[in-house]
Design a protein around this motif. Sequence first.
Motif, short mmCIF file in Angstrom:
data_model
loop_
_atom_site.label_atom_id
_atom_site.label_comp_id
_atom_site.label_asym_id
_atom_site.label_seq_id
_atom_site.Cartn_x
_atom_site.Cartn_y
_atom_site.Cartn_z
N ALA A 119 6.61 -67.46 35.88
CA ALA A 119 6.65 -68.91 35.71
C ALA A 119 5.49 -69.62 36.39
O ALA A 119 5.37 -70.84 36.32
CB ALA A 119 7.97 -69.46 36.25
N GLY A 120 4.62 -68.85 37.08
CA GLY A 120 3.44 -69.45 37.69
C GLY A 120 3.56 -69.79 39.16
O GLY A 120 2.65 -70.40 39.72
N ASP A 121 4.64 -69.40 39.81
CA ASP A 121 4.80 -69.65 41.24
C ASP A 121 4.01 -68.62 42.04
O ASP A 121 4.19 -67.41 41.85
CB ASP A 121 6.27 -69.58 41.65
N VAL A 122 3.15 -69.08 42.93
CA VAL A 122 2.36 -68.18 43.76
C VAL A 122 3.23 -67.69 44.91
O VAL A 122 3.72 -68.47 45.71
CB VAL A 122 1.10 -68.90 44.31
N LEU A 144 -4.99 -69.69 39.23
CA LEU A 144 -3.69 -69.90 38.58
C LEU A 144 -3.77 -69.60 37.09
O LEU A 144 -2.84 -69.04 36.51
CB LEU A 144 -3.24 -71.35 38.81
N GLY A 145 -4.89 -69.97 36.49
CA GLY A 145 -5.06 -69.70 35.06
C GLY A 145 -5.10 -68.22 34.76
O GLY A 145 -4.55 -67.77 33.73
N ALA A 146 -5.76 -67.44 35.61
CA ALA A 146 -5.80 -65.99 35.41
C ALA A 146 -4.38 -65.41 35.44
O ALA A 146 -4.02 -64.56 34.62
CB ALA A 146 -6.67 -65.33 36.48
N GLY A 147 -3.57 -65.88 36.38
CA GLY A 147 -2.19 -65.42 36.44
C GLY A 147 -1.38 -65.86 35.24
O GLY A 147 -0.57 -65.09 34.69
N GLY A 201 0.43 -77.22 34.12
CA GLY A 201 0.10 -78.56 34.59
C GLY A 201 1.20 -79.59 34.42
O GLY A 201 1.09 -80.70 34.95
N GLY A 202 2.25 -79.26 33.68
CA GLY A 202 3.35 -80.20 33.50
C GLY A 202 3.15 -81.20 32.38
O GLY A 202 3.95 -82.13 32.22
N MET A 222 6.12 -59.62 39.01
CA MET A 222 4.91 -60.34 39.41
C MET A 222 3.77 -60.07 38.42
O MET A 222 3.76 -59.06 37.72
CB MET A 222 4.43 -59.87 40.80
N VAL A 223 2.82 -61.00 38.38
CA VAL A 223 1.52 -60.74 37.77
C VAL A 223 0.47 -60.88 38.86
O VAL A 223 0.65 -61.64 39.82
CB VAL A 223 1.21 -61.70 36.60
N LEU A 224 -0.60 -60.13 38.70
CA LEU A 224 -1.68 -60.12 39.67
C LEU A 224 -2.86 -60.91 39.13
O LEU A 224 -3.28 -60.70 37.98
CB LEU A 224 -2.11 -58.68 39.94
N ALA A 225 -3.39 -61.85 39.92
CA ALA A 225 -4.54 -62.66 39.52
C ALA A 225 -5.69 -62.40 40.48
O ALA A 225 -5.50 -62.44 41.70
CB ALA A 225 -4.17 -64.14 39.51
#
Length: 287
Positions: free
Chosen positions: A20-23, A267-270, A122-123, A1-4
């Motif tokens: 991968a950016g999944d919360v 999301l950007g911080a993560g 953002g895809g 995990m990453v912490l935001a």
Amino acid sequence: MVLAWEIDVDRMAVALMSLAGDVRVKTVLPPAPKDPQEALALLAAATHPLLSGRRVLGVGVAVPGLVEPEEGHLTLAPNLGWQDLALGEMVQKVLASLGLAGVPLIVENEANAAAYGLYALGGWEVDHCVYLNLGVGVGGGVVVDRKVYHGARFHAGEVGHIPLNPDGPSCGCGKQGCAEVYLSFRRWNANASKELLSEMGDKLAHLCAIVLSTLDPNLIVLGGPLVGATGEELLREVRRRLPKYALRVHSPEQVVLSPFGREAALLGAGALAAAQFIDQMAFAEVV
């Protein structure tokens, strides 16, 4: 995990995300208090119960102010009332109390964090984008060649103080007719109408044309409370008027809405924390 962590004038928030950016889990807190130590203590208290059984590989913090990311020094966050803070060091001490001493940390301006998150999550297949955050003022974040662009003094993206009319109303910065005088969410709340929406669309099209000509991004992404309130209607007004101001090489379809709404900075911080960890791993493999 990453912490935001997100620190802002209308809320604070904590999220644990995959690389991968999944919360995986998120907690929203009240607005940041005026005392930065108190704000960090509240974030730590909300984070502690989320960490059980999870390995944190990186931490990203988004804050609405002028930040030097390498050191995490906060020069000024006027809407929070914070200035000249060794914010990175303060966050590191709090992280150590959570058992996260030595975990890689990045502290970033909220608009820059949001811009990077939009690029990364953002895809869109783009290497250059600009995020415009339309809220209390107008903030901007710039991604160039897949990296956040800070400028010589870490002030890149301050598009809210580009004068759109030198004879216009006074701005808090001391100039007249700045973009944020015309495009603030406060102004919309005070007098929402079709006429005002039309005027805001024209001013925002003017600002977007300047950004397109100056930075030549693949996309300009619109977000923030004003966009949350006006959405597709504002976008249509901007796209309709953009040819009035922009060069022919630029297309109205280069202006789009953020898919992340209020979550863009978090999301950007993560995403920044994940990118920093991946870059460090790649460097370690090369060495």
